[in-house]
Design a protein around this motif. Structure first.
Motif, PDB file in Angstrom:
ATOM      1  N   THR A  57      15.622  -6.919  -0.268  1.00  0.00           N
ATOM      2  CA  THR A  57      14.200  -6.913   0.067  1.00  0.00           C
ATOM      3  C   THR A  57      13.385  -6.238  -1.032  1.00  0.00           C
ATOM      4  O   THR A  57      13.829  -5.268  -1.648  1.00  0.00           O
ATOM      5  N   VAL A  58      12.164  -6.751  -1.236  1.00  0.00           N
ATOM      6  CA  VAL A  58      11.219  -6.159  -2.184  1.00  0.00           C
ATOM      7  C   VAL A  58      10.166  -5.390  -1.394  1.00  0.00           C
ATOM      8  O   VAL A  58       9.580  -5.918  -0.444  1.00  0.00           O
ATOM      9  N   LEU A  59       9.925  -4.144  -1.778  1.00  0.00           N
ATOM     10  CA  LEU A  59       8.836  -3.351  -1.199  1.00  0.00           C
ATOM     11  C   LEU A  59       7.610  -3.513  -2.070  1.00  0.00           C
ATOM     12  O   LEU A  59       7.667  -3.300  -3.286  1.00  0.00           O
ATOM     13  N   VAL A  60       6.488  -3.904  -1.455  1.00  0.00           N
ATOM     14  CA  VAL A  60       5.215  -4.045  -2.177  1.00  0.00           C
ATOM     15  C   VAL A  60       4.219  -3.074  -1.561  1.00  0.00           C
ATOM     16  O   VAL A  60       3.847  -3.211  -0.387  1.00  0.00           O
ATOM     17  N   THR A  61       3.788  -2.095  -2.327  1.00  0.00           N
ATOM     18  CA  THR A  61       2.752  -1.185  -1.845  1.00  0.00           C
ATOM     19  C   THR A  61       1.383  -1.766  -2.170  1.00  0.00           C
ATOM     20  O   THR A  61       1.217  -2.498  -3.147  1.00  0.00           O
ATOM     21  N   GLY A  62       0.403  -1.448  -1.325  1.00  0.00           N
ATOM     22  CA  GLY A  62      -0.916  -2.057  -1.504  1.00  0.00           C
ATOM     23  C   GLY A  62      -0.904  -3.539  -1.182  1.00  0.00           C
ATOM     24  O   GLY A  62      -1.652  -4.329  -1.766  1.00  0.00           O
ATOM     25  N   ALA A  63      -0.066  -3.934  -0.224  1.00  0.00           N
ATOM     26  CA  ALA A  63       0.128  -5.358   0.081  1.00  0.00           C
ATOM     27  C   ALA A  63      -1.117  -6.013   0.646  1.00  0.00           C
ATOM     28  O   ALA A  63      -1.265  -7.240   0.573  1.00  0.00           O
ATOM     29  N   ALA A  64      -2.022  -5.234   1.243  1.00  0.00           N
ATOM     30  CA  ALA A  64      -3.265  -5.802   1.772  1.00  0.00           C
ATOM     31  C   ALA A  64      -4.353  -5.872   0.719  1.00  0.00           C
ATOM     32  O   ALA A  64      -5.463  -6.330   0.995  1.00  0.00           O
ATOM     33  N   GLY A  65      -4.043  -5.414  -0.490  1.00  0.00           N
ATOM     34  CA  GLY A  65      -4.999  -5.491  -1.585  1.00  0.00           C
ATOM     35  C   GLY A  65      -4.988  -6.859  -2.238  1.00  0.00           C
ATOM     36  O   GLY A  65      -4.167  -7.727  -1.915  1.00  0.00           O
ATOM     37  N   PHE A  66      -5.880  -7.033  -3.174  1.00  0.00           N
ATOM     38  CA  PHE A  66      -6.052  -8.317  -3.851  1.00  0.00           C
ATOM     39  C   PHE A  66      -4.785  -8.733  -4.594  1.00  0.00           C
ATOM     40  O   PHE A  66      -4.172  -9.767  -4.299  1.00  0.00           O
ATOM     41  N   ILE A  67      -4.345  -7.914  -5.542  1.00  0.00           N
ATOM     42  CA  ILE A  67      -3.149  -8.261  -6.304  1.00  0.00           C
ATOM     43  C   ILE A  67      -1.917  -8.177  -5.410  1.00  0.00           C
ATOM     44  O   ILE A  67      -1.021  -9.028  -5.491  1.00  0.00           O
ATOM     45  N   GLY A  68      -1.877  -7.186  -4.519  1.00  0.00           N
ATOM     46  CA  GLY A  68      -0.732  -7.023  -3.633  1.00  0.00           C
ATOM     47  C   GLY A  68      -0.483  -8.233  -2.761  1.00  0.00           C
ATOM     48  O   GLY A  68       0.671  -8.638  -2.551  1.00  0.00           O
ATOM     49  N   MET A  69      -1.543  -8.817  -2.233  1.00  0.00           N
ATOM     50  CA  MET A  69      -1.391 -10.015  -1.399  1.00  0.00           C
ATOM     51  C   MET A  69      -0.776 -11.156  -2.209  1.00  0.00           C
ATOM     52  O   MET A  69       0.167 -11.821  -1.765  1.00  0.00           O
ATOM     53  N   HIS A  70      -1.311 -11.388  -3.409  1.00  0.00           N
ATOM     54  CA  HIS A  70      -0.850 -12.527  -4.206  1.00  0.00           C
ATOM     55  C   HIS A  70       0.562 -12.327  -4.722  1.00  0.00           C
ATOM     56  O   HIS A  70       1.356 -13.283  -4.768  1.00  0.00           O
ATOM     57  N   VAL A  71       0.906 -11.113  -5.105  1.00  0.00           N
ATOM     58  CA  VAL A  71       2.269 -10.843  -5.540  1.00  0.00           C
ATOM     59  C   VAL A  71       3.236 -11.010  -4.371  1.00  0.00           C
ATOM     60  O   VAL A  71       4.308 -11.619  -4.514  1.00  0.00           O
ATOM     61  N   SER A  72       2.860 -10.505  -3.192  1.00  0.00           N
ATOM     62  CA  SER A  72       3.707 -10.672  -2.010  1.00  0.00           C
ATOM     63  C   SER A  72       3.910 -12.146  -1.691  1.00  0.00           C
ATOM     64  O   SER A  72       5.036 -12.585  -1.399  1.00  0.00           O
TER      65      SER A  72
END
Length: 326
Positions: free
Chosen positions: A2-17
Motif C-alpha cells: 500500500t502507498v500512503l499519500v498525505t494531503g490526499a484531499a489536496g489538489f496534487i494529493g487527489m491527482h497523485v492518489s
C-alpha cells in the motif's frame, strides 16, 4: 502492498492518489481537511477517490507531531509514502506564520519518524517547492544552485524539509526524494491560485490584480504531468551506498517560463471574456520569474511534461464550469 499519500484531499494529493489507483495500487489517504480554503472542495475530491475500492481515508492532523505517530503506525502494509500535506501559500505565510512551522516542519517530522519505524519502506517522496529559490536570478533554476536566501517563511519551511530529509536519509538509510513543484494548475485546483481567482473575477466582471505591473513569469505545470512525474520518481528510489545518503532533489515543472499576461490571454480565449487589468506593485515574498531546469528528472526517470498552458487552461475552464454548476 500500500502507498500512503498525505494531503490526499489536496489538489496534487487527489491527482497523485488517482494516478496510483489507476495503476493498480492500494492507497491510504490522510488529510486534516483544514479550512485554509473551501473544505467542500476537499470533500468533493475525496468523493472522487472513494469511487475506488482500493482507496481508504483517515482524517489525521500531522501538525500534532509525535502524538500522531502511533495512529500512523496502525496503518498496515505501507511500502511507499508520498508526503504532500502542507500549509501552502506565500502570502498567507505573512499573516499566519505559526501555521507553517506546525504543519510544514512539525508535520514533516512526524512523517519522518513514522517512516523510520517502517520495516519495509521502499521510498518516501515529499513535496518541496520552487519557492526555495527565493530571489535567485540565474535561470532556469537548477537544483545545483544555492537556496539559502528564501524570501518567504513558506519557502523557508520547504528548505527546512529538504534539510530534515537529508539528515534522516543519512542517519537511517531512508530512501528520500524531494520534488520542487513549479506553479501547478488544472482541474480540481486550488482556489487561491491565480488561474482560479482570475477565472472567477473575469466571469464576475471584476478587475484582475496584476502584480509587478505584469512583469511576472511562471513555469506553469499541468497537474497530469505532475502526477505522472511523481509516480515515475516513486518507482525509482535513490540507492543507499557508502558514498552518499539515499537522497535526491528534483525540479518538477514544465521547463517553459510564461509571462503572466499569457495566462490572462489564454483565459480570455477560453472564457470568451475580456479581462479588466488592474496593475499593482510587487507583493512582499513574491518573485518575478520561475523557470525549472528539469534535465536531472528527465534523465533519471524519463519525466517529460506534455501539456502547454494553451492546452491545459481550457481543460481547467471546462472543469470549473462543470463544478460550479454542481
Amino acid at each position: 502492498m500500500t502507498v500512503l499519500v498525505t494531503g490526499a484531499a489536496g489538489f496534487i494529493g487527489m491527482h497523485v492518489s488517482m494516478a496510483l489507483l489507476d495503476a493498480g495500487e492500494h492507497v491510504v489517504g490522510i488529510d486534516n481537511l483544514s479550512a485554509y480554503y473551501d473544505v467542500q472542495l476537499k470533500q468533493a475530491r475525496l468523493d472522487e477517490l472513494r469511487k475506488y475500492e482500493a482507496f481508504s481515508f483517515l482524517k489525521l492532523d500531522l501538525s500534532e507531531g509525535e502524538s500522531i505517530v502511533p495512529a500512523l503506525a496502525e496503518i498496515p502494509n505501507i511500502t511507499k509514502v508520498v508526503h504532500l500535506a502542507a500549509q501552502a501559500g506565500v502570502r498567507y505565510s505573512l499573516e499566519h506564520p505559526f501555521d507553517y512551522t506546525q504543519t510544514n516542519v512539525t508535520g514533516f517530522l512526524a512523517i519522518l519518524e513514522y517512516c523510520r519505524q517502517l520495516d519495509k519502506l521502499e521510498h518516501l517522496v515529499f513535496a518541496s517547492s520552487s519557492s526555495v529559490y527565493g530571489g535567485n536570478t540565474e535561470l532556469p533554476y537548477s537544483v545545483d544552485q544555492s537556496v539559502d536566501k528564501p524570501v518567504s517563511l513558506y519557502a523557508a519551511t520547504k528548505k527546512a524539509n529538504e534539510l530534515m530529509a537529508h539528515s534522516y536519509a543519512h542517519l537511517y538509510g531512508i530512501p528520500l526524494t524531494g520534488l520542487r513543484f513549479f506553479t501547478v494548475y488544472g482541474p480540481w485546483g486550488r482556489p487561491d491560485m491565480a488561474y482560479w481567482t482570475f477565472t472567477e473575477k473575469m466571469l464576475q466582471g471584476e478587475p484582475l490584480p496584476i502584480f509587478n505591473r505584469g512583469e511576472m513569469k511562471r513555469d506553469f505545470t499541468y497537474i497530469d504531468d505532475i502526477a505522472n512525474g511523481v509516480l515515475a520518481v516513486l518507482a525509482a528510489p535513490p540507492v543507499n551506498n557508502s558514498e552518499a545518503a539515499p537522497y535526491r532533489i528534483y525540479n518538477i515543472g514544465n521547463h517553459r517560463s510564461e509571462p503572466l499576461l499569457n495566462l490572462v490571454s489564454t483565459l480570455e480565449a477560453s472564457l470568451k471574456v475580456k479581462a479588466n487589468l488592474k496593475m499593482m506593485p510587487m507583493q512582499s515574498g513574491d518573485v518575478k520569474e520561475t523557470f525549472a531546469d528539469i534535465d536531472p528528472i528527465r534523465r533519471d526517470v524519463g519525466y517529460e511534461p506534455a501539456t502547454s498552458l494553451q492546452e491545459g487552461i481550457p481543460k481547467f475552464v471546462e472543469w470549473y464550469k462543470s463544478y460550479k454548476k454542481g
